[in-house]
Structures are given as C-alpha cells and as structure tokens.
Design an enzyme around this catalytic site. Sequence first.
Site, PDB file in Angstrom:
ATOM      1  N   ASP A 327       0.843  -1.184   0.000  1.00  0.00           N
ATOM      2  CA  ASP A 327       0.000   0.000   0.000  1.00  0.00           C
ATOM      3  C   ASP A 327       0.878   1.234   0.000  1.00  0.00           C
ATOM      4  OD1 ASP A 327      -2.544  -1.008  -0.068  1.00  0.00           O
ATOM      5  OD2 ASP A 327      -2.509  -1.527   2.069  1.00  0.00           O
ATOM      6  N   ASP A 364      -5.959  24.222  11.979  1.00  0.00           N
ATOM      7  CA  ASP A 364      -6.053  22.924  11.301  1.00  0.00           C
ATOM      8  C   ASP A 364      -5.060  21.950  11.916  1.00  0.00           C
ATOM      9  OD1 ASP A 364      -6.152  20.799   9.641  1.00  0.00           O
ATOM     10  OD2 ASP A 364      -5.877  21.939   7.778  1.00  0.00           O
ATOM     11  N   PHE A 396     -13.154  22.170   8.490  1.00  0.00           N
ATOM     12  CA  PHE A 396     -13.339  21.444   7.230  1.00  0.00           C
ATOM     13  C   PHE A 396     -14.610  20.612   7.325  1.00  0.00           C
ATOM     14  CE2 PHE A 396     -12.910  17.692   4.618  1.00  0.00           C
ATOM     15  CZ  PHE A 396     -12.435  18.188   3.419  1.00  0.00           C
ATOM     16  N   SER A 403     -11.474  24.811   4.555  1.00  0.00           N
ATOM     17  CA  SER A 403     -11.409  25.241   5.946  1.00  0.00           C
ATOM     18  C   SER A 403     -10.723  26.591   5.961  1.00  0.00           C
ATOM     19  CB  SER A 403     -10.634  24.216   6.785  1.00  0.00           C
ATOM     20  OG  SER A 403      -9.292  24.170   6.349  1.00  0.00           O
ATOM     21  N   LYS A 414      -8.828  27.852   2.520  1.00  0.00           N
ATOM     22  CA  LYS A 414      -7.990  26.975   1.685  1.00  0.00           C
ATOM     23  C   LYS A 414      -8.792  25.700   1.439  1.00  0.00           C
ATOM     24  CE  LYS A 414      -5.352  24.094   4.898  1.00  0.00           C
ATOM     25  NZ  LYS A 414      -6.111  24.188   6.147  1.00  0.00           N
TER      26      LYS A 414
END
Lengths: 702, 574
Positions: A327, A364, A396, A403, A414
């Site tokens: 992954d 954030d 957000f 947000s 942004k």
Amino acid sequence: MSDASIDMHVDTPPGTSAPRKREAVANSRALILQAVRESFIKLNPMKLWHNPVMLVVEIGAAIVTFYVFAELLVTVTRTFSSENHLPFLIAIAFWLWFTVLFANFAEAMAEGRGKAQADTLRKMTTDTLANLMKGEDIEQIPAAQLRRGDTVVVSAGETIPGDGDVINGIASVDESAITGESAPVIRESGGDRSAVTGGTKVLSDRIIVQITSEPGKTFLDRMISLVEGASRSKTPNEIALDILLVALTMIFLLVTVTLEAFAVFSGNPVQVSVLIALLVCLIPTTIGGLLSAIGIAGMDRLVQHNVLAMSGRAVEAAGDVNTLLLDKTGTITLGNRQAAEFLPVTGVEVQELADAAQLASIADETPEGRSIVVLAKQFGIRERHLHAEDTTFIPFTALTRMSGVDWQGHKIRKGAADSVAAWVDSLGGHASLEIEDLARSVGEQGGTPLVVSIDDRALGVVHLKDIVKGGIRERFEQLRAMGIRTVMITGDTPVTAAVIAREAGVDDFLAQATPEAKMELIRKEQAQGKLVAMTGDGTNDAPALAQADVGVAMNTGTTAAKEAGNMVDLDSNPTKLIEIVEIGKQLLMTRGALTTFSIANDVAKYFAIIPAIFMVAYPELRALNIMGLNSPNSAILSAVIFNALVIVALIPLSLKGVRYRPLGAGAVLRRNLLIYGLGGLVVPFVGIKLIDMALVALRLAA
Amino acid sequence: MAFDIARLIGFVVLLTGIAVPLGLYMARVYQGEKTWLTPVLAPVERFVYRVGGVDPSGEMPWTVYAVSLLLFNFACFTILYAMLRFQGSLPLNPTGAVGMSPALAFNTAVSFVTNTNWQAYAGETGVSHLIQMAGFTWQNFISAATGITVAIALIRGLIRKESRTVGNFWVDLTRTWLYVLLPICLVLAVVFVSQGVVQTMAGSVSATTVQGATQTMSVGPVASQEAVKVLGTNGGGFFNANSAHPFENPTPLTDLLQMLAILAIPAGLTFTFGKMAGNLKQGVTVFAAMAILFALSVGVMYGFETAGNPNLTKAGADQVASVTQAGGNMEGKEVRFGITDSALFGSVTTGASCGAVNASMSSMTPLAGGMAMLNIALGEVVFGGAGAGLYGMLVFAILAVFIAGLMVGRTPEFLGKKIGPKDIKLAMFAVLALAAGILGFAALGVSTPAGMAGRLSVGPHGLSEILYAFTSGVGNNGSAFAGLNAASLFYTTTIGIAMLIGRYLFIVPVLAIAGSLAAKKQVPPSAGTFPTDTPMFSGLLVGVVVIVGALTFFPVLALGPVLEQLLMTAGKLF
C-alpha cells in the site's frame, strides 16, 4: 485518557540497564538449565520418533552401551584380557549419547524462548471475569466460559475477556500485553477499528463487545500454541529435507552393513561398535540434529519482530515470494501529504500567499495543516496569537471541502481547487485561469493542489506532496536484486501514482485500486506461477488477504482481515512485509547451508575412519590416513567427538540463522557454497586432527 | 605425452562437433517438427502407427507411459528368452549353437532388454546368426530407444506447465529408431564394412597361418550389429573379445568412430534438453558437468596406465614410451591401440553405459580399473547410456538443486519447477536402488560359497572382480572385468536381477518424477532464482555426483582397487 493510566503501564523506568542485564543473564541461565533438563527428557524414543536420524544415533548408542556392559562382565570374570576394549567402548558410547543430547539441547533451546513467552501470555488468560449481558441483566462468569455470539460489557480498568468486535461505544485500549507497544489505541464500534483482543485492557470509557471466538481458540490461545511450537506441523521443505536425510541414512546404513561383508572377505572383520561409530559419523547428524531447532528459531525470529505466523508454511512461502503488493500510504510514503511549495498567481507575492495559508491553517490540526504552518515559517511567518473576539475558525466539512478562518473581517479559505473557485465566485470575485493551470500542473507532478483565497481573491496554490519514506528506494533495489517485484497499490489517479512510483522506485503500480482490482492482480500473478505477498487491514481486504500466498493482517485491522491472512503484524507496520520476506529467506538458507555443511563433512570422516579400521590388517592403507591421526582408536574417537561437538558449535548459527544479504541468487549461492560447501569439506580435517592431538596430549587415547 | 593430451582434447572437440547438431536434430524429432528426413520417413512412420493401431496424437500420463514401456520391454524379453532357449531348432545357425540353459537365457535376455549387454555367453560360438540379428541387433535398437524415450519424457515433465501428460511412448519409441538410430546406423555400418569389419552370413573362414597351420575364424553379420552396438551404448559385441577383435574394430578410424558413436547420443541429448527447455545454456551446463567428469576419468586412467606397474621397472623392464614400444602397462591391451586409446576407450565405455571394450579391464592397473568401476557406480552419468545418461544426470541435478538451492533462500526450483517432497522421495529412491543393488549383491557375492567360487583371484583383486560384475550389471554397463566366472548359476541369476533393478527401479521413479513435475506450475525466472545455466551449476553438479558416489563406494573401493594399488606399490601382486 489520563496521564496516570499511561504511567501505570510503564513497568521499567529508563536508566536501569544494569539490573536488567543481570536479569537477562539470570533468564538465559534458567533457559539453559531448562534446556539441559529437556534434552534428557527428549531421549525418550517415542519423542525422538519424529527425528529418524537422531533415533538411529540413539539406537546405536544403546547397542554400544550394551557392548560396554557385556565387556564389563567379561573383564570381571576373566582376570586378564590382552586386549581391553573397555575404555574405548565407554568413550564411544559416551559420545554417541552426547550426540543425541546435543541435538535435543538445540531443539530445547529453540523451544525455550517461546515457552517463556507463552507462560507470560498464559497468566493473562486466567482469572479474567466477564460481564455477560443477558437481556437487561449482567452476569459475571469466568472468561473461559464465553461462547461465540455472547455480548459482554467492559468498563475502564477491566480486561477484555475474549476476542470480539465492539458493537457499541468507544474506548482507549492498552494492547501492550500483545503488541508490546505501550501507547493506547482507540477502539470503536463500526468501521475498521472495531476488533478487540482478549487479554487487552480498557483504559477509559465503556464498550460493549460481541465475542467472535470459541473458548480455547482465541487469538491469545493461538499465540500461546504458536510460540510454544505446539501446533507446529512440518512444512513442505522440511518434509522434503527429512526424506533426503532419511534416504541418506539408509544409504549409509547399507554402506556400513555391507562393509562388514567386505571386511570379512578381506580377513579383517570390524567390531560392531566401530561400525556404529562409522555409521553415526556418516549419517547427516549435524542437520538432522539442528533441523527442528532451525524451524522453531525461524518462527521465533518472527515473534521477535512482533509478527505472528499462523503456520510455518507461511514463513516458508514468504521466502519464495515473487511479488510484493505494498500500500502506498504508510508503507511507501509517510502517512500524510506535506506542503512542499507555495505557488502564487501573477501579481501576488509569495510572502502574501504564505501568510494567508498560515492563517487558514492555524486551527487545522491535520498533518497537512501542520505542514503548511511549518513551511510558512521558512518565509519568516511566525506563529501568532489570534484574539478570540475577531476570529472565527471555519472547520473542514465534507460538504464545503474547505477550511479557514474569518479574521479581522477577512474571509481566508484553503481547500480543493474547484470548491475554492466556487467560493471566490460566490463572493463576487473571479478565480483566474492561472489558478486552474497551477492546480493542474501540481496534479501532474503527483501532488495535491490546495487553493488559498482571501475574500474574493484567489492568491495561489499550495503544493501538497506525498513524501516518500527515506531509504525505501534502497530497500526496493535490494528486493529487485533478490528477484522480488514490488507493486504499489494506491487509490490515487494513474498520473499521481506514476509520479510516486517513479520517485519510490517500485516496479509497477495499481492506481485507483479497488478490492476487486487488487484481487484480480493477485490472481493474474499467481496464474503465472508467482507467489504474492500483501498487507491489509480492512474487511474489504479480507478476500485478497486470503487469496495472497502471504497475507499479513495489521493488528489494528478488523477480525475478518486477521482471520483471512496467514500472519498478523502486532505493530501494524506495513513496511514489515519486507522483513518478513527476509526472515523467510534466512530460514531456508540456514537449512540449506547446514545440509550442505553436514554432507560435505563426511569426506573427512571417511579419511579418518576407513584407514583406522583396516590399518592393522593392511598397513599399506596408512597412505589414506592423510591427517596423520595417532592410532586407530584415537582416529575413530576423534571423528565421533568432532561429530558431536559440531552440533553444539552450530547451535548459535541455527538459532540466529545464517547471515542474510540482499543479493542476487547467483552471488548468494557462490558465497554460501564457498563457506558451507568448501568450509564443510575443510573444517572437519582440521577439527578431527586437533581433537586427535588433544586426546593424545591428555592421554585419553593411545 | 603432449601428443597424447592433444589427441584427447581433439577427441572432446570432435565429440562436441557431433553432439551439438545431433542434439538439435533430435529436439526437432521429438517436438514433432519437420526434419530433412521427414519426407522419406513420415510415410513409414504413419504406416507403423496404422499397423500398430497407435493414435500418434494421443498423450499419456506418466503412469500409462510407464506401463506401456514395461509391458513392451517384458514382451521383448519373453520373445528373446524363447529364442535363446530354442535357438538350436531355429534357422540361420551355421555354427550349430545349442539352446541356452534357463538361467543363462534369462541372464542374456535381461541383459539385452536392459541395454546392459552383459555377455555371460561366448559371443561367436554361443549364439546363432538369427539370434545375433533378429534377437540382439533388434534388441539393441529397442533398448537404446527405450532409454531415450524416458529421457524425453523427463524433459517434457520439466518443460510442460500444469500438464497431466508426458508424451506418447509409442510415438517416441518409433521416432527414436526411425529418425535417429536407423539412419546413423546405416551410414556407420557401411563405413565399418569399408574399413574391413566383416558382414556375411557364413559361419567361419579358414586361413593358413605363416607357420602353415590352419586357423578357423568365426565370422558373421558383424558390421550391422557393430553400428548399433556403439550408437545405442549397448556394448554387446559379436565376438567375445568385443572391440579388441580385428573383425569388429580393424582400424584406427573404426576405433575413433566407435568411441564417438558411443558418446554421440548421450552427449547430444544434453543439447536436445537445452533446446527443448528453450535455453540451450541449460543443456551446455549439463554437458559441461559430464565433460568434466569424463576428463577426470580419462586423466586418472591414462595417468595410472602410463605409469604402469612399478615392480616391472624395479625388475629392470623398460616401461618408458619410446619409438619401439608403447610404454606403461601394456598387459591385456591390443598393441594396435596402446595406452592412450585403451584408456580413452575404457573411460568412454564405462562412462557411457556401453560396455564395449578394446582392452582387458582386469589387467589394468588397480586404480585405473577402479576408476572404470567408479564411472559406472556414479550412476552412469559420465555422458551415460543412451537416454539413461541424461535422465540419470537430471536426477542428480534435481538433488543438487535441492541440497544447495535452499541456500539462496527459496524453495528449490529447477527450470521453474518447485522441487517438493514427492520429487525428492522418487529421486532418492532411484539413487538408493542403485546403491543397494551394487553393494547388496556384492556383499552377497563375497559372503556366499557360490559367489566366492566364481573368483579367479584372491585378495583385493578378487573383491574387484565380484564388485565390478554387479556394478556393471546394476549400472547396465555390460563390460566385464574378466576373471570372474559369470556363467555360473549364481552369477547368471544374481546379475540378471541386478540388471533389472538398475534399469527399471530407476526408470519408473524417473517417469514418476516426470509426471510430478509436468503437473506443476512453472515459476518465471527472476534474479532470485537459483541459476542452473552457469558454470557454477556445472561445478555443483560434478560435486554432488562425486560426493554421493564417493560417499557410497569409498569404503569398498578402499578395500578393492585402492588397497590393491597400495599393495602393488609395496610389491604384492594378485
């Protein structure tokens, strides 16, 4: 969670290395004592049955011992015997018994480490009480009586009584008993973090757990039987090797039995005890004695890496893997994207963009947001304190995909390019074509564009980049040298995936991967005869994990994923797949190396024993005594002693495994052939000669 | 000396020159591709299938392949046995040979069915022309073809992916004698005749010697049998003296051609293997391993034969090669061939499981004789018999891959086929059968009065005589050490059984391996794959062959040839 609850589980404060060392020495001494005891218990022929080579040695030892007693009788009844074989016979019998004991000791040592671990684990399973839910009532019953489908309540401070899924609530759980990792983890109902393991402890809150395992078949039980080696069944390679060793033993049995006929013909019959000594020296006792220790130690090495393999077969398959499915997120790249660049539109200073981006990111807490603040710092923009009265943070949401902050009358945002563009338009502004171009070019470089705006002006783009883990490229190069292909699995678009694939140096990638596409890829590889390894944690990974030859489930994953895979990584670190492959290869290499060494050893033993046997009747055969051994007795005894001691000498190697190097097969083979093949030819010549000299010096043999 | 070595190297170069095109041609034959002989032979081939009721496109699982082979061989054995028993009443019997005893007929029939060609009978007087032609020569074709089919089936097992079948026995058999053996034998026989090998239906000719006495010499259809005797690594000569006889091997050219013919198919098959595997280097690797073993053997035999017997030198005899004499140990050798050709022929015939000889093995220096014995005991893989050499070597390759292959950290694989417990079981069974056959019967020989009675010599040389006989039988070589009375009931019976063990207890496991491998997936090669097409693998293969052989036979060889050589050096002779 409270600080106290974390402290509770830090059992060894740092800075106590000296007592710990002492404890380790005491532990290893106890381990050795235990192994010594075990090696005698293992002398029981019924226990030795699984190891035919050693069984032959034991039978030989018993026969020679019988001769010792017979000779003893003769010596007692007859006052004088011109040729007293007794000391020689006793010495042979002694060393033959020790050959078996040494092999048993090797196995016991390998098992010992697992046993110690199992004992600690077993302590956890006893004495746990479960709060079984019966309708509205709660009844306390012993955990061992829980059945699949029962529901239990676990509150803070209690131990989870069995494996299950959280069906209600959220809690922080201490899983250090299983993983050794002291930081608590969050478990909650629904989603991919619902699985809990019996024996772990709830630190906060209260959860309702539905039990998913029958008594005696819990993860902990399986773990105990695995580390104890109780459920160990032989792997295909072990079986094949066993057959080879048994067949070689039969050949040498044939050689020694017929030799007596030829010896009689030549007028020089050989004593049975000497024939047995010859037989034991020839049959592959070195590898026969160490084979099971190597296997157990291999499993143990995985446990040391906090990986539980459900079978030895899986470990072996790991060595054979041709294709690794990895992954992207967490394995190849750091878990999160990071801000790499500010790209302002024409007419906007980079400083201004950085400033706005920082303001929009202050609240954030996501790693992306943090990384923007960090990047902004490079432009001299420091953290600042915003006064609550003129500041409103806009979090957000999946709906707005933006947000930001409303600060001193300015709306700073942004977010995704199209969302911010729509937002700017709605304020009466206009997002320029330039913004679109910038965003597209970031996308083409494999990055994620975040557009920053202040009021109705779009200022520019922040380039969020996947950060490829340091050193991962070199790892992939090593894997390639070993002939293993790496395929990166990602949900990204092909363009993004291609960029990261190139940067990380993987051989191939699967973009916009769905569980079906992953499954398809595995099937396709397997149809070409390749073995595939992968990691996974979600329930939707379960089919692919089951299909893959080596499926490593993350411990944080769902119960379904853990049951589908054939290994569980307790640390939930997907990069570990690479180490698992290396451990598998090392296990096979160790077996091959010791087999080669064992067979090559025989040449020197012949040169010690054959001339010794026939030198009396045919002094001319002295020419074959190229080691110049002192006498027939000392020669035979030296070979037998060497044969026994070499097992002891190789125990550390069989437990640790031969040194693994990430090279191509040709180079590895050349190296190992030189060390274990050529070494196997030469070492016994030196060893037997030295033992012979020692025996003479100590007057133990004339 | 330098000239001798140049000749030996020249021989290997010539052999390679023949083996490569022949091997590539055989690959075409067995893959059913067109060859330049197809236009002529295809109608014949179709006719054979029609008469035999064979569907040439019908593929067989290994079990059917093996049963077909065994039944066919058993039928051949029965017919030959009956012919030998009743040859006195059958036509084409100018010398008036009488029917053989049951034990001798058993021994002889087994011998020719198993490609051994052990001759317990007296060649020129013991059997009729009918037997020589319809019995032996026919069987020489069939037994060689049988061996080759097994090798081809094994190659198919290695290269096929997840297949249930390994080919069609009847097709492989027919193609072998029709496309490979027959054309070459035709040419070879004509060349032999041109060199003076006799080919007649008469029983004998008389000649007046220089002294005026009359000498009766046996003759017969020699050239036709000689060609397939060497090409099919059969070795059963028309005459008892075999290729030392001037009517069988009259000139240096026939001597050279015979040696080349013996090794042509065994060596060629390695390239057939490489070609069919899609990687010629795989074949070259096996060829190189065989060539190294061959060179070692020639070196040992040439070395000890040139050195000769030190006692003779002590006694004043001149053993140094000079214009007037060959030098070295000339006892039991044709003066025409001398040391080099005899040593080379000895290596060729024991390395390949041929058994044709042009010198007496018993009279060689002990270690040279021991080398010949070891060549056979190694499992007939020093090029080996027609087909038998390749499949024997591939069994060793499987073992080598398994033992050392684990050291690269992968489940051992050969040509992408994972070697599993079943394959190891079968391979070790085959190896064990050979060792048990040789050592078991030899031990029986030295422990029973009947066995001991057959010896001509005492001491280690007597041991060598008995050991050589069973080694030759189990190895399906057929060469004799001489000295041993092989016609006794004990030896005809035991050697007969030994030949059966050496042939069929090896062939059946090999076919089973072919079946097991054919059913497997093929793992595509990568950098992590154990390389089996490199000089390193040739070396490993040589190592495994030598170590397995040496570990099994060192003790008995120490008491036989090695002891005898040491005693000889010390002045004791047997």
